[in-house]
Motif scaffolding. Structure first.
Motif, PDB file in Angstrom:
ATOM      1  N   PHE A 114     -14.627   9.761 -32.022  1.00 11.22           N
ATOM      2  CA  PHE A 114     -15.960   9.996 -32.562  1.00 11.22           C
ATOM      3  C   PHE A 114     -16.375   8.862 -33.494  1.00 11.22           C
ATOM      4  O   PHE A 114     -17.500   8.354 -33.434  1.00 11.22           O
ATOM      5  N   ALA A 115     -15.437   8.424 -34.353  1.00  8.80           N
ATOM      6  CA  ALA A 115     -15.738   7.322 -35.267  1.00  8.80           C
ATOM      7  C   ALA A 115     -15.959   6.018 -34.508  1.00  8.80           C
ATOM      8  O   ALA A 115     -16.849   5.222 -34.841  1.00  8.80           O
ATOM      9  N   THR A 116     -15.181   5.798 -33.455  1.00  8.05           N
ATOM     10  CA  THR A 116     -15.353   4.586 -32.649  1.00  8.05           C
ATOM     11  C   THR A 116     -16.705   4.582 -31.948  1.00  8.05           C
ATOM     12  O   THR A 116     -17.378   3.546 -31.866  1.00  8.05           O
ATOM     13  N   SER A 117     -17.127   5.740 -31.460  1.00  6.34           N
ATOM     14  CA  SER A 117     -18.445   5.845 -30.828  1.00  6.34           C
ATOM     15  C   SER A 117     -19.549   5.502 -31.817  1.00  6.34           C
ATOM     16  O   SER A 117     -20.482   4.756 -31.509  1.00  6.34           O
ATOM     17  N   GLY A 118     -19.433   6.053 -33.038  1.00  4.80           N
ATOM     18  CA  GLY A 118     -20.437   5.744 -34.054  1.00  4.80           C
ATOM     19  C   GLY A 118     -20.458   4.272 -34.399  1.00  4.80           C
ATOM     20  O   GLY A 118     -21.521   3.675 -34.614  1.00  4.80           O
ATOM     21  N   ALA A 119     -19.274   3.654 -34.435  1.00  7.44           N
ATOM     22  CA  ALA A 119     -19.205   2.225 -34.733  1.00  7.44           C
ATOM     23  C   ALA A 119     -19.867   1.403 -33.642  1.00  7.44           C
ATOM     24  O   ALA A 119     -20.596   0.437 -33.913  1.00  7.44           O
ATOM     25  N   LEU A 120     -19.631   1.762 -32.378  1.00  6.99           N
ATOM     26  CA  LEU A 120     -20.248   1.026 -31.271  1.00  6.99           C
ATOM     27  C   LEU A 120     -21.766   1.157 -31.295  1.00  6.99           C
ATOM     28  O   LEU A 120     -22.495   0.198 -31.019  1.00  6.99           O
ATOM     29  N   GLU A 121     -22.269   2.337 -31.625  1.00  5.56           N
ATOM     30  CA  GLU A 121     -23.720   2.516 -31.723  1.00  5.56           C
ATOM     31  C   GLU A 121     -24.291   1.656 -32.849  1.00  5.56           C
ATOM     32  O   GLU A 121     -25.363   1.053 -32.713  1.00  5.56           O
ATOM     33  N   ALA A 122     -23.574   1.614 -33.971  1.00  4.28           N
ATOM     34  CA  ALA A 122     -24.048   0.809 -35.098  1.00  4.28           C
ATOM     35  C   ALA A 122     -24.084  -0.668 -34.729  1.00  4.28           C
ATOM     36  O   ALA A 122     -25.032  -1.387 -35.067  1.00  4.28           O
TER      37      ALA A 122
END
Length: 665
Positions: A122-130
């Motif tokens: 979940f954190a990696t997904s948020g990082a990729l979106e950012a």
């Protein structure tokens, strides 16, 4: 609203800033990934997880890996959890909070590893979106790096001074040496050379520039020193306007996005209710607590609408940024979506299909005057020289292009609607309308009628009371007008309509040259609006292209309005939904094609997101979907639709749209 790491899904490219602050003196750098908070926290969570995982799998005591898992939960989940609690305080259900709750629930029933994996993915997904959002913003703000921080301004005495480019004012003259970037939008006063405009116009080869030609801030002067008069404030340059308008537009939301957000809260509430049922019903039929809770948490994760919410804005914002780089400023995501929906086009004539600058095309001396073409033109230009009328400027320019010397004019007088009179070389010269000066029965009317039939505006020259000659004046057709009309016809499936206030003869002749058959001439502003309404009643979504004050009502009434930026009036520019900065008609079908590609990507994204949700939910309900696989599928689909939308940032997307539009050129 569905968000990642506590911030809304990317619908803006950059924070709002005052118009005069859109360009700073310091150069901007590409956003570093670890300068963003989301990648830093994701990296920390991943590192802790990778240290704890082998200890757990090797069967070491829980005290060796338990604290590491706990820190993983904190690093990856504190920010979305805190943001979710703030949203809950405002009575808004944040799905990210549910993700954190699901991870904690997994830990509570002993699935510590699965919960930690959920947090990490979940954190990696948020990082990729950012990162994707930052790259989008970089692609737009990076244009500002092209403009130099300083410029060489010439003082009235000819001395040079180095000043910040932001300090330049309209009327200043700057010196641009070979190899330097031009510091402001302006017009070449002196010098000649080749300027590389690829960063602004996309033209692959340098363009020859000479006195009178326009140049743009941020373009590179290759050869020859140029003296350029500044014609736009720093905040109004093409580059600055692109950035400011795209950033402003990125804060708007397209109808598709608004619809998705409208149903999102209801969907989220329904999803929570369904999660409770999926947990409670199996318990009533004897299922064990752990399996029921795990299935419910997996359902809550895979049914989250994150990917659906992210499906719309990235394609539209990317298309807006790409169009802005090529000189089409789209004012909002709503407009970008609408441009792809148009199926009819109404075009103005003067200043749109034509350049809006009248030119003398015919000089015809009348028998008995004893004057030749040069004599007639020289006297007419001398008399017209003090006038500010566009036709007068055309006559003067024609005389100068022939190298004629213009004598001084005395006793100048101008009568609105009739023409001018002046004394030139001892002769009384009158220049104006044939009908008003001579009456319709005069023999000169025959020549005037012939020119009018050819689509010319006619000016009669009278010397000492006797007709001496007739001038034919017409507006020059833009080079790309015919090709643009054909492209718009192909894109919309309907031939464009010509709506103009000009006379029927002139409008009909121009329409014949560009391939338009539906001509509506002699229209007042309200008549143009009526024409647009008529097309709309026929079920059409109309795109209006114009430039003048008289076009503003039609631009406002249309499904989408596009103004010609260089020739356009202030009212037209304010009223229009999009502005063609460099008056290149060929970019209009290209941006329509780009908008259609953006809409197709939105549909693709919605299909991708819906397919992932349906497949994962079905798997969880009728089978056994492992929690880590559900997390990977959900977050993977979110990242996939985001990156899919960002494809329109590439130069190839614009070239593809142009190829699509130019297939019939």
């Amino acid at each position: 609203m569905c968000s990642c790491y506590g911030r809304p899904v990317p619908t803006t490219l950059a924070p709002a800033r005052p118009a005069r602050d859109v360009r700073d003196a310091a150069p901007r750098r590409r956003t570093r990934i670890l300068s963003l908070p989301e990648p830093r926290w994701a990296a920390a969570a991943l590192t802790l997880f990778l240290v704890a995982l082998p200890l757990d799998l090797l069967g070491t005591p829980a005290w060796t890996w338990g604290p590491l898992y706990a820190l993983t939960y904190v690093a990856g989940g504190w920010e979305p959890g805190w943001a979710g609690l703030r949203a809950l305080r405002d009575r808004t259900l944040d799905v990210d909070l549910l993700m954190v709750v699901a991870a904690l629930g997994a830990a509570a029933i002993g699935q510590v590893l699965d919960g930690a994996l959920l947090i990490v993915i979940f954190a990696t997904s948020g990082a990729l979106e950012a990162v994707a959002t930052a790259r989008t913003a970089d692609s737009v703000r990076g244009l500002l790096d092209l403009a130099p921080a300083t410029a060489t301004r010439l003082r009235p005495g000819g001395d040079e001074e180095t000043v910040p480019a932001t300090a330049l004012a309209v009327g200043d003259v700057v010196l641009v040496r070979p190899g330097e970037r031009i510091g402001a939008d302006g017009r070449v006063l002196h010098g000649a050379g080749y300027v590389d405009q690829a960063t602004i116009t996309g033209e692959p080869l340098p363009v020859a520039k000479q006195p009178g030609d326009d140049v743009f801030a941020g373009t590179l002067n290759g050869t020859g020193a140029l003296r350029v008069r500044v014609e736009r404030e720093p905040s109004e340059t093409v580059i600055a306007r692109i950035v400011a308008m795209v950033e402003e537009a990125s804060r708007t939301k397209a109808p598709t996005q608004l619809f998705i957000e409208k149903v999102e809260q209801r969907y989220s509430v329904g999803m929570v209710a369904a999660t409770v049922l999926i947990f409670a019903v199996p318990l009533l039929f004897g299922a064990d607590l752990q399996s029921a809770l795990l299935r419910a948490m997996t359902f809550m994760i895979v049914a989250s609408p994150c990917a659906v919410v992210l499906a719309t804005m990235p394609p539209l914002l990317s298309a807006m940024a790409n169009a802005g780089r090529h000189g089409v400023l789209v004012k909002s995501a709503v407009v970008m979506e609408r441009l792809g929906q148009v199926d009819a086009v109404a075009l103005d004539k003067t200043g749109t299909l034509t350049e809006g600058s009248p030119q003398v095309t015919d000089v015809r001396p009348l028998g008995g005057s004893g004057l030749d073409e040069d004599d007639v033109l020289r006297l007419a230009a001398a008399a017209e020289h003090p006038s500010e009328h566009p036709l007068a400027r055309a006559v003067v320019e024609a005389a100068r292009s022939r190298g004629l010397d213009l004598p001084d004019a005395d006793d100048f007088a101008a009568t609105p609607g009739s023409g001018v009179t002046a004394r030139v070389d001892g002769h009384v010269v009158a220049v104006g309308s044939p009908g008003r000066l001579t009456g319709q029965a005069h023999p000169a009317a025959v020549e005037a009628t012939r020119l009018e039939a050819e689509g010319r505006t006619v000016v009669l020259v009278v010397v000492d009371g006797a007709p001496a000659g007739v001038l034919g004046i017409s507006d020059r057709l833009r080079d790309e007008a015919s090709a643009a009309v054909r492209a718009l016809h192909r894109l919309t499936g309907a031939a464009p309509v010509l709506v103009t206030g000009d006379n029927a003869a002139a409008a009909g002749r121009l329409a014949e040259r560009v391939g338009i058959t539906d001509v509506r001439a002699g229209l007042l502003p309200q008549d143009k609006v009526r024409a647009v309404r008529e097309l709309e009643r026929a079920g059409r979504r109309v795109l209006v292209v114009g430039d003048g004050v008289n076009d503003a009502p039609a631009l406002a009434a249309a499904h989408a309005g596009v103004a010609m930026g260089r020739a356009g009036s202030d009212l037209a520019l304010e009223t229009a939904d999009a502005v063609v900065v460099r008056d290149e008609l060929s970019t209009i079908p290209a941006v329509v094609g780009l908008s259609r590609r953006a809409r197709r990507l939105v549909i693709q994204n919605l299909v991708i997101a819906g397919t992932f949700i349906a497949a994962l939910v079905t798997w969880d309900l009728v089978g056994h979907l492992p929690l880590p696989l559900g997390v990977a599928g959900h977050e993977g689909s979110t990242v996939l639709v985001g990156l899919n939308g960002l494809r329109l940032l590439r130069e190839s997307a614009w070239r593809g749209a142009r190829r699509q539009a130019s297939a019939s050129w």
